[in-house]
Design an enzyme around this catalytic site. Structure first.
Site, mmCIF file in Angstrom:
data_model
loop_
_atom_site.group_PDB
_atom_site.id
_atom_site.type_symbol
_atom_site.label_atom_id
_atom_site.label_comp_id
_atom_site.label_asym_id
_atom_site.label_seq_id
_atom_site.Cartn_x
_atom_site.Cartn_y
_atom_site.Cartn_z
ATOM 1 C CG MET A 1 -2.109 -0.933 1.116
ATOM 2 S SD MET A 1 -3.156 -0.846 2.592
ATOM 3 C CE MET A 1 -4.719 -1.428 1.940
ATOM 4 C CG ASP A 2 4.615 3.438 2.352
ATOM 5 O OD1 ASP A 2 4.067 4.555 2.299
ATOM 6 O OD2 ASP A 2 5.820 3.283 2.628
ATOM 7 C CD GLU A 3 7.183 0.775 -4.060
ATOM 8 O OE1 GLU A 3 7.787 0.813 -5.148
ATOM 9 O OE2 GLU A 3 7.635 1.288 -3.019
ATOM 10 C CB SER B 1 5.602 6.050 -2.450
ATOM 11 O OG SER B 1 5.955 4.846 -3.102
#
Length: 254
Positions: free
Chosen positions: A175-177, A180
């Site tokens: 999710m963070d990837e 970003s």
């Protein structure tokens, strides 16, 4: 294994000044990106510039976001469907290299940050398990005009949490990837300021999760995004998340 409810807040330590966005020019950034995003509206050409830099046509770097023998029939089916949508130019398949060093070229890093991942054994976290099918198998597609992304994620056995299921941290990482990459291409967002996740169901190892990310708004040099992770048939909700990213300036062309 992660609990059903989790709040992740990035601690900057000596770089707490990032939260105040030092060394940024509000006039040059906010005037281009402050308005709330509405699907179907026109956007700054800076998105096209970032996409072209992010997706170099000529590079010797290995792109890990291509099918391999470990991909399930469901993963391949979804990949082919999204790849078909790139033919008219609405969607772009994003390359995935082992380092982000080349991705962030053209952005001014604040507060003394220096790109230092030039060692052979340095890898972006989601590409640290290079054996096919054992770790993070994923590919991200981005829609430049609507500023949204879809990530196909197939967790391998090295990402196990509860027996037979993917660790919650692996989903948080993807999710963070995806956040970003979407924030970067939508408005020069780079650093995670906050990440909030609510877990609903476990993802079986080897199955496919569909991550849908959208930019909600851009204001005060911050990019706000949302994400829904679900099964391909949209019948099972794995998690919901929101994130905030710091917006940076583009370096001036020489």
């Amino acid at each position: 294994m992660m609990s059903r409810g989790m709040r992740l807040v990035l601690r900057f330590g000596p770089f707490k000044g990032l939260l105040r966005a030092p060394n940024l020019s509000p006039q040059s950034v906010l005037h281009r990106h402050t308005p709330r995003l509405v699907p179907g509206t026109s956007f700054s050409s800076s998105t096209d510039t970032l996409v072209s830099r992010f997706c170099p046509k000529n590079t010797d770097l290995k792109d890990y976001a291509f099918p391999n023998a470990s991909w399930s029939p469901e993963m391949m089916r979804l990949y082919e469907e999204l790849l078909e949508k790139t033919k008219n130019g609405d969607w772009v398949k994003l390359p995935s290299f082992k380092s982000n060093r080349d991705h962030i070229k053209g952005l001014k890093l604040p507060g003394g940050f220096i790109s230092a991942s030039d060692k052979e054994d340095y890898h972006i976290f989601t590409r640290c398990i290079l054996k096919e099918g054992k770790g993070f198998e994923y590919v991200i597609f981005f829609h430049p005009s609507k500023k949204k992304s879809i990530c196909l994620f197939q967790p391998g056995p090295n990402l196990e949490g509860a027996p037979g299921f993917a660790h919650g941290g692996s989903l948080a990482a993807l999710m963070d990837e995806t956040f970003s990459k979407t924030a970067y291409l939508s408005g020069q967002g780079l650093f995670t300021l906050s990440l909030n996740i609510k877990f609903k169901n476990l993802i079986p190892v080897g199955s496919v999760a569909l991550l849908k990310v959208e930019v909600e708004k851009i204001e005060d040099q911050k990019i706000f995004l949302s994400c829904i992770a679900q099964s391909p048939d949209e019948q099972v909700l794995f998690a919901k998340a929101s994130g905030v990213f710091l917006q940076l300036e583009l370096e001036e062309e020489e």
